[in-house]
Design an enzyme around this catalytic site. Sequence first.
Site, PDB file in Angstrom:
ATOM      1  N   CYS A  15       0.787  -1.217   0.054  1.00  0.00           N
ATOM      2  CA  CYS A  15      -0.020  -0.170   0.001  1.00  0.00           C
ATOM      3  C   CYS A  15       0.923   1.247  -0.012  1.00  0.00           C
ATOM      4  O   CYS A  15       2.043   1.074   0.264  1.00  0.00           O
ATOM      5  CB  CYS A  15      -0.576  -0.092   1.329  1.00  0.00           C
ATOM      6  SG  CYS A  15       0.169   0.095   2.891  1.00  0.00           S
ATOM      7  N   HIS A  45       5.399  -5.067   8.981  1.00  0.00           N
ATOM      8  CA  HIS A  45       5.272  -6.377   9.498  1.00  0.00           C
ATOM      9  C   HIS A  45       5.771  -7.287   8.206  1.00  0.00           C
ATOM     10  O   HIS A  45       4.684  -8.121   7.907  1.00  0.00           O
ATOM     11  CB  HIS A  45       3.868  -6.801  10.053  1.00  0.00           C
ATOM     12  CG  HIS A  45       3.804  -6.451  11.492  1.00  0.00           C
ATOM     13  ND1 HIS A  45       2.638  -5.915  12.214  1.00  0.00           N
ATOM     14  CD2 HIS A  45       4.724  -6.319  12.521  1.00  0.00           C
ATOM     15  CE1 HIS A  45       3.033  -5.810  13.418  1.00  0.00           C
ATOM     16  NE2 HIS A  45       4.015  -6.024  13.544  1.00  0.00           N
ATOM     17  N   HIS A  78       3.326   1.973  11.801  1.00  0.00           N
ATOM     18  CA  HIS A  78       2.132   1.751  12.783  1.00  0.00           C
ATOM     19  C   HIS A  78       2.151   2.909  13.737  1.00  0.00           C
ATOM     20  O   HIS A  78       1.320   3.033  14.539  1.00  0.00           O
ATOM     21  CB  HIS A  78       2.262   0.505  13.610  1.00  0.00           C
ATOM     22  CG  HIS A  78       2.619  -0.807  12.806  1.00  0.00           C
ATOM     23  ND1 HIS A  78       3.603  -1.416  12.475  1.00  0.00           N
ATOM     24  CD2 HIS A  78       1.411  -1.453  12.130  1.00  0.00           C
ATOM     25  CE1 HIS A  78       3.341  -2.660  11.865  1.00  0.00           C
ATOM     26  NE2 HIS A  78       2.049  -2.361  11.484  1.00  0.00           N
ATOM     27  N   CYS A 100       2.184   5.887   9.043  1.00  0.00           N
ATOM     28  CA  CYS A 100       1.453   6.249   7.963  1.00  0.00           C
ATOM     29  C   CYS A 100       0.438   7.287   8.248  1.00  0.00           C
ATOM     30  O   CYS A 100      -0.277   7.574   9.293  1.00  0.00           O
ATOM     31  CB  CYS A 100       0.440   5.012   7.705  1.00  0.00           C
ATOM     32  SG  CYS A 100      -0.901   5.035   6.438  1.00  0.00           S
ATOM     33  N   GLU A 130      -0.078  -0.541  16.267  1.00  0.00           N
ATOM     34  CA  GLU A 130      -1.013   0.841  15.800  1.00  0.00           C
ATOM     35  C   GLU A 130      -1.883   1.164  16.856  1.00  0.00           C
ATOM     36  O   GLU A 130      -2.036   2.219  17.450  1.00  0.00           O
ATOM     37  CB  GLU A 130      -1.514   0.275  14.749  1.00  0.00           C
ATOM     38  CG  GLU A 130      -2.905   1.465  14.235  1.00  0.00           C
ATOM     39  CD  GLU A 130      -3.702   1.008  13.120  1.00  0.00           C
ATOM     40  OE1 GLU A 130      -3.617   0.324  12.533  1.00  0.00           O
ATOM     41  OE2 GLU A 130      -4.632   1.731  13.410  1.00  0.00           O
ATOM     42  N   CYS A 195      -9.062   1.889   6.575  1.00  0.00           N
ATOM     43  CA  CYS A 195      -7.970   2.228   5.385  1.00  0.00           C
ATOM     44  C   CYS A 195      -8.526   1.477   4.247  1.00  0.00           C
ATOM     45  O   CYS A 195      -8.886   0.333   4.147  1.00  0.00           O
ATOM     46  CB  CYS A 195      -6.587   1.640   5.614  1.00  0.00           C
ATOM     47  SG  CYS A 195      -5.608   1.426   4.392  1.00  0.00           S
ATOM     48  N   SER A 223       1.279  -9.670  10.458  1.00  0.00           N
ATOM     49  CA  SER A 223       0.742  -8.670   9.915  1.00  0.00           C
ATOM     50  C   SER A 223      -0.936  -8.598   9.892  1.00  0.00           C
ATOM     51  O   SER A 223      -1.466  -9.576   9.405  1.00  0.00           O
ATOM     52  CB  SER A 223       0.906  -8.646   8.295  1.00  0.00           C
ATOM     53  OG  SER A 223       0.156  -7.836   7.609  1.00  0.00           O
ATOM     54  N   ASN A 225      -3.406  -7.005   8.730  1.00  0.00           N
ATOM     55  CA  ASN A 225      -4.139  -6.938   7.584  1.00  0.00           C
ATOM     56  C   ASN A 225      -4.044  -8.197   6.682  1.00  0.00           C
ATOM     57  O   ASN A 225      -5.083  -8.764   6.015  1.00  0.00           O
ATOM     58  CB  ASN A 225      -3.932  -5.821   6.806  1.00  0.00           C
ATOM     59  CG  ASN A 225      -2.400  -5.878   5.785  1.00  0.00           C
ATOM     60  OD1 ASN A 225      -2.724  -6.267   4.670  1.00  0.00           O
ATOM     61  ND2 ASN A 225      -1.332  -5.392   6.306  1.00  0.00           N
ATOM     62  N   SER A 267       1.854  -5.280   3.213  1.00  0.00           N
ATOM     63  CA  SER A 267       3.354  -5.026   3.480  1.00  0.00           C
ATOM     64  C   SER A 267       4.195  -5.988   2.804  1.00  0.00           C
ATOM     65  O   SER A 267       5.303  -6.454   3.113  1.00  0.00           O
ATOM     66  CB  SER A 267       3.552  -5.062   5.160  1.00  0.00           C
ATOM     67  OG  SER A 267       2.742  -6.197   5.650  1.00  0.00           O
TER      68      SER A 267
HETATM   69 FE1  F3S Z   1      -1.058   0.820   4.407  1.00  0.00          FE
HETATM   70 FE2  F3S Z   1      -1.443   2.875   5.865  1.00  0.00          FE
HETATM   71 FE3  F3S Z   1      -3.505   1.616   5.304  1.00  0.00          FE
HETATM   72  S1  F3S Z   1       0.322   1.329   6.175  1.00  0.00           S
HETATM   73  S2  F3S Z   1      -2.531  -0.639   5.059  1.00  0.00           S
HETATM   74  S3  F3S Z   1      -2.252   2.773   3.846  1.00  0.00           S
HETATM   75  S4  F3S Z   1      -3.274   2.292   7.341  1.00  0.00           S
END
Ligand code: F3S
Length: 288
Positions: A15, A45, A78, A100, A130, A195, A223, A225, A267
């Site tokens: 991302c 991560h 994070h 981020c 985070e 996000c 990770s 996500n 990531s």
């Molecule tokens: Fe990436 Fe930021 Fe979203 S690190 S997953 S754009 S919260």
Amino acid sequence: MRLMEVILASKRGFCFGVEDAIELAQNTIESNPTGEVIALGPVIHNKQVVHQLQTEGLDQSGDLEEIPAGHTLLIRSHGAPPEIHDRAEQRNLNVVDATCILVKKAQNVVRKLHEEGYQVIMIGDRQHPEVIGVIGYAPDVIVIDSEEEIDEVLPHRGKLGIVAQTTHAPEHVADMIGAICARPFREIKIVNTLCLEVIRRQEAAVELCRDVEVMFVLGGLHSANTRELARLCVDQGMITFHLETWDDFRSDMVAGKRVAGVTAGASTPDSVINHFVENLKRAQPASV
Ligand code: F3S
């Protein structure tokens, strides 16, 4: 001989937040050629990326107090609670902030909700860096992640201000908010901190589950996500494997399968995805 058909999720991998954090880390290393750039915990991560940054000159520490004065401290994507920034300043560290922008937004929202008199609730994993960082921006933030935990909030019947961990699935957050609304809270203010990068990857993974027989979700085992992507695929009834790299693959994972789907967390670098896909295409599905 039939080989595996491999279909990639239309949205996958890095991302913008992760790309920005890596670029900032590399620029910081380059402008400190004598070393002395230290990240507080892994920048993202993903072991492969962290290892690569280490070979380029980024050190890592788990304890701010161990970083000598005058060194450069890289705050990871994070983010970190404000006391880390304060202590770094007191210790005369040069702080480079790779948080981020969406995590920063969540930090600012939490601070503002508290200033407006809301009891802040964060839907998230209280162990995740985070979340640990975001809840530092207001006193007494309550972190919940399951409907059973909502009763912990009941003593605060006044104004609730709700945010969520950026990487959570909207369906889970919606369920939590629905359950909160079913209880006797007088006023609830919800600020959407999810996000969209994560949501697009989740949607693409769910869509891909319709066309494949087995799913591979690539990314760091820590990770959030990536884990959420794997959980969503399992929820679709899909046989799903969350792997870090091709090294974790076993041929029995595709036994009797002809069509495999591949997605990756935010990531996970393209190099890991491409290497996996090239090898998977050549894999001989073992017989059942
Ligand atoms: Fe990436 Fe930021 Fe979203 S690190 S997953 S754009 S919260």
